[in-house]
Design a protein around this motif. Sequence first.
Motif, PDB file in Angstrom:
ATOM      1  N   GLU A 148      22.964  29.416  70.283  1.00 49.72           N
ATOM      2  CA  GLU A 148      22.865  28.819  69.412  1.00 49.72           C
ATOM      3  C   GLU A 148      24.367  28.451  68.562  1.00 49.72           C
ATOM      4  O   GLU A 148      24.454  27.352  68.057  1.00 49.72           O
ATOM      5  CB  GLU A 148      21.970  28.643  68.994  1.00 49.72           C
ATOM      6  N   SER A 149      24.830  29.371  68.782  1.00 50.42           N
ATOM      7  CA  SER A 149      25.732  30.028  67.293  1.00 50.42           C
ATOM      8  C   SER A 149      27.303  29.347  68.328  1.00 50.42           C
ATOM      9  O   SER A 149      27.841  29.578  67.464  1.00 50.42           O
ATOM     10  CB  SER A 149      25.758  31.401  66.748  1.00 50.42           C
ATOM     11  N   THR A 150      27.300  29.413  69.435  1.00 53.67           N
ATOM     12  CA  THR A 150      29.069  29.106  69.729  1.00 53.67           C
ATOM     13  C   THR A 150      28.610  27.519  69.008  1.00 53.67           C
ATOM     14  O   THR A 150      28.325  26.759  69.263  1.00 53.67           O
ATOM     15  CB  THR A 150      28.154  29.099  71.505  1.00 53.67           C
ATOM     16  N   PRO A 151      30.559  27.717  68.301  1.00 52.97           N
ATOM     17  CA  PRO A 151      31.243  26.463  68.318  1.00 52.97           C
ATOM     18  C   PRO A 151      31.025  25.164  69.128  1.00 52.97           C
ATOM     19  O   PRO A 151      31.501  26.029  69.965  1.00 52.97           O
ATOM     20  CB  PRO A 151      32.170  27.513  67.442  1.00 52.97           C
ATOM     21  N   LYS A 152      31.006  24.312  69.065  1.00 52.70           N
ATOM     22  CA  LYS A 152      31.096  23.078  69.804  1.00 52.70           C
ATOM     23  C   LYS A 152      32.611  23.385  70.471  1.00 52.70           C
ATOM     24  O   LYS A 152      32.950  22.615  71.612  1.00 52.70           O
ATOM     25  CB  LYS A 152      30.785  21.720  68.916  1.00 52.70           C
ATOM     26  N   ILE A 153      33.328  23.893  69.477  1.00 56.35           N
ATOM     27  CA  ILE A 153      34.908  24.034  69.318  1.00 56.35           C
ATOM     28  C   ILE A 153      35.124  24.697  71.162  1.00 56.35           C
ATOM     29  O   ILE A 153      35.704  23.942  72.202  1.00 56.35           O
ATOM     30  CB  ILE A 153      36.438  23.667  69.249  1.00 56.35           C
ATOM     31  N   MET A 154      34.061  26.010  71.375  1.00 53.79           N
ATOM     32  CA  MET A 154      34.151  26.344  72.421  1.00 53.79           C
ATOM     33  C   MET A 154      33.696  25.916  73.535  1.00 53.79           C
ATOM     34  O   MET A 154      34.139  26.399  74.393  1.00 53.79           O
ATOM     35  CB  MET A 154      33.757  27.809  72.562  1.00 53.79           C
ATOM     36  N   PHE A 155      32.729  25.089  73.240  1.00 55.87           N
ATOM     37  CA  PHE A 155      32.232  24.076  74.562  1.00 55.87           C
ATOM     38  C   PHE A 155      33.069  23.285  75.040  1.00 55.87           C
ATOM     39  O   PHE A 155      33.356  23.468  76.287  1.00 55.87           O
ATOM     40  CB  PHE A 155      30.878  23.710  74.245  1.00 55.87           C
ATOM     41  N   GLU A 156      33.642  22.368  74.272  1.00 52.79           N
ATOM     42  CA  GLU A 156      34.955  22.073  74.617  1.00 52.79           C
ATOM     43  C   GLU A 156      36.469  22.369  74.879  1.00 52.79           C
ATOM     44  O   GLU A 156      36.552  22.070  76.027  1.00 52.79           O
ATOM     45  CB  GLU A 156      35.307  20.807  73.854  1.00 52.79           C
ATOM     46  N   LEU A 157      36.561  23.768  74.587  1.00 52.80           N
ATOM     47  CA  LEU A 157      37.822  24.017  74.775  1.00 52.80           C
ATOM     48  C   LEU A 157      37.629  24.807  76.468  1.00 52.80           C
ATOM     49  O   LEU A 157      38.127  24.711  78.069  1.00 52.80           O
ATOM     50  CB  LEU A 157      38.433  25.211  74.305  1.00 52.80           C
ATOM     51  N   PHE A 158      36.341  25.123  77.496  1.00 60.39           N
ATOM     52  CA  PHE A 158      35.362  25.802  77.970  1.00 60.39           C
ATOM     53  C   PHE A 158      35.290  24.315  79.217  1.00 60.39           C
ATOM     54  O   PHE A 158      35.980  24.399  80.415  1.00 60.39           O
ATOM     55  CB  PHE A 158      33.799  26.442  77.764  1.00 60.39           C
ATOM     56  N   SER A 159      35.162  23.281  78.783  1.00 62.93           N
ATOM     57  CA  SER A 159      34.955  22.623  79.899  1.00 62.93           C
ATOM     58  C   SER A 159      36.292  22.160  80.691  1.00 62.93           C
ATOM     59  O   SER A 159      36.745  21.694  81.195  1.00 62.93           O
ATOM     60  CB  SER A 159      34.139  21.344  78.604  1.00 62.93           C
ATOM     61  N   LYS A 160      37.039  21.639  78.839  1.00 64.76           N
ATOM     62  CA  LYS A 160      38.650  21.372  79.542  1.00 64.76           C
ATOM     63  C   LYS A 160      38.929  22.423  80.521  1.00 64.76           C
ATOM     64  O   LYS A 160      39.983  21.567  81.400  1.00 64.76           O
ATOM     65  CB  LYS A 160      39.938  21.608  78.607  1.00 64.76           C
ATOM     66  N   ILE A 161      38.903  23.619  80.510  1.00 67.51           N
ATOM     67  CA  ILE A 161      39.857  24.659  81.068  1.00 67.51           C
ATOM     68  C   ILE A 161      39.150  24.039  82.738  1.00 67.51           C
ATOM     69  O   ILE A 161      39.707  24.534  83.807  1.00 67.51           O
ATOM     70  CB  ILE A 161      39.065  26.000  81.466  1.00 67.51           C
ATOM     71  N   MET A 162      37.545  24.494  82.670  1.00 68.58           N
ATOM     72  CA  MET A 162      36.674  23.746  84.497  1.00 68.58           C
ATOM     73  C   MET A 162      37.144  22.655  84.660  1.00 68.58           C
ATOM     74  O   MET A 162      37.415  22.343  86.236  1.00 68.58           O
ATOM     75  CB  MET A 162      35.423  23.598  83.864  1.00 68.58           C
ATOM     76  N   GLU A 163      37.906  21.518  83.894  1.00 67.42           N
ATOM     77  CA  GLU A 163      38.524  20.355  84.472  1.00 67.42           C
ATOM     78  C   GLU A 163      39.419  21.079  85.008  1.00 67.42           C
ATOM     79  O   GLU A 163      39.870  20.132  86.439  1.00 67.42           O
ATOM     80  CB  GLU A 163      38.574  19.622  83.563  1.00 67.42           C
ATOM     81  N   ASN A 164      40.216  21.565  84.526  1.00 68.60           N
ATOM     82  CA  ASN A 164      42.257  21.867  84.998  1.00 68.60           C
ATOM     83  C   ASN A 164      41.432  22.821  86.179  1.00 68.60           C
ATOM     84  O   ASN A 164      42.592  23.131  87.095  1.00 68.60           O
ATOM     85  CB  ASN A 164      42.555  22.259  84.754  1.00 68.60           C
ATOM     86  N   THR A 165      40.035  22.719  87.087  1.00 66.57           N
ATOM     87  CA  THR A 165      39.835  23.722  87.945  1.00 66.57           C
ATOM     88  C   THR A 165      38.719  23.854  89.122  1.00 66.57           C
ATOM     89  O   THR A 165      38.444  23.162  89.197  1.00 66.57           O
ATOM     90  CB  THR A 165      39.397  25.303  87.604  1.00 66.57           C
ATOM     91  N   LYS A 166      39.758  24.382  90.175  1.00 72.58           N
ATOM     92  CA  LYS A 166      38.858  23.723  91.710  1.00 72.58           C
ATOM     93  C   LYS A 166      39.468  25.041  92.339  1.00 72.58           C
ATOM     94  O   LYS A 166      39.565  25.651  92.914  1.00 72.58           O
ATOM     95  CB  LYS A 166      40.130  22.306  92.442  1.00 72.58           C
ATOM     96  N   PHE A 167      37.614  25.111  92.722  1.00 72.51           N
ATOM     97  CA  PHE A 167      37.368  26.458  93.159  1.00 72.51           C
ATOM     98  C   PHE A 167      35.822  25.815  93.962  1.00 72.51           C
ATOM     99  O   PHE A 167      35.250  25.036  93.453  1.00 72.51           O
ATOM    100  CB  PHE A 167      37.681  27.294  92.856  1.00 72.51           C
ATOM    101  N   ASP A 168      35.457  26.612  95.298  1.00 72.88           N
ATOM    102  CA  ASP A 168      34.306  26.629  95.614  1.00 72.88           C
ATOM    103  C   ASP A 168      32.789  27.187  94.588  1.00 72.88           C
ATOM    104  O   ASP A 168      33.237  28.087  94.775  1.00 72.88           O
ATOM    105  CB  ASP A 168      34.329  26.932  96.938  1.00 72.88           C
ATOM    106  N   VAL A 169      31.876  26.530  94.958  1.00 74.54           N
ATOM    107  CA  VAL A 169      30.789  27.946  94.181  1.00 74.54           C
ATOM    108  C   VAL A 169      29.597  27.690  94.950  1.00 74.54           C
ATOM    109  O   VAL A 169      29.136  26.423  95.161  1.00 74.54           O
ATOM    110  CB  VAL A 169      30.826  27.834  92.618  1.00 74.54           C
ATOM    111  N   GLY A 170      28.740  28.763  95.112  1.00 72.95           N
ATOM    112  CA  GLY A 170      27.722  29.220  95.897  1.00 72.95           C
ATOM    113  C   GLY A 170      26.451  28.598  94.854  1.00 72.95           C
ATOM    114  O   GLY A 170      25.789  27.359  95.649  1.00 72.95           O
TER     115      GLY A 170
END
Length: 177
Positions: free
Chosen positions: A142-164
């Motif tokens: 709940e305390s996570t700043p919205k900007i952190m969620f956005e920055l994390f999402s951007k990192i994940m968009e630029n990353t490719k790997f297989d996940v089980g």
Amino acid sequence: MPGQFERLFGHENINFPEYEFWYYRFLSGNFDLEYDRSSISQPLTLLDLPMDSLMEVIGHMDVKNRMNARKVSKSLRDVIDSRKVDYSRICIDIDEKSIRLELDDVVYNYSDEHFQKIALKNLENVLKSVKNVEDLHVVFYESTPKIMFELFSKIMENTKFDVGRIHVLVDRHEDAL
């Protein structure tokens, strides 16, 4: 003696390999400053290894050593990043005052003054070199700043790997959507 040494090296400081050479020479009792070093071949470095041997060495490094070795030089960082790694578990916990990154059994806790920038950069670097992850756990509080969620999402968009398996826990449902 200082006059001869200054003639050889000038008034500036000498680099460490040069210092080391002269130190051990003097330590052994050899004070000849007229020695011609050009006949000595330059010492080899880790990056002089053939690429397959270098990749073998990097393959035996644990997570912490790879993260530290990335900081040594750009050339070594590029080699490390080019080798894809498998993880059994990656856990990422992000809240207002800290970020916790767990890579298999190695845990990084970021909570100092500039923790967000450093943690997200390290996370991005790790994820660039991931090939497979068995379990990926991501937690936003709940305390996570919205900007952190956005920055994390951007990192994940630029990353490719297989996940089980993926487990995502987000206290604010509007962010999860």
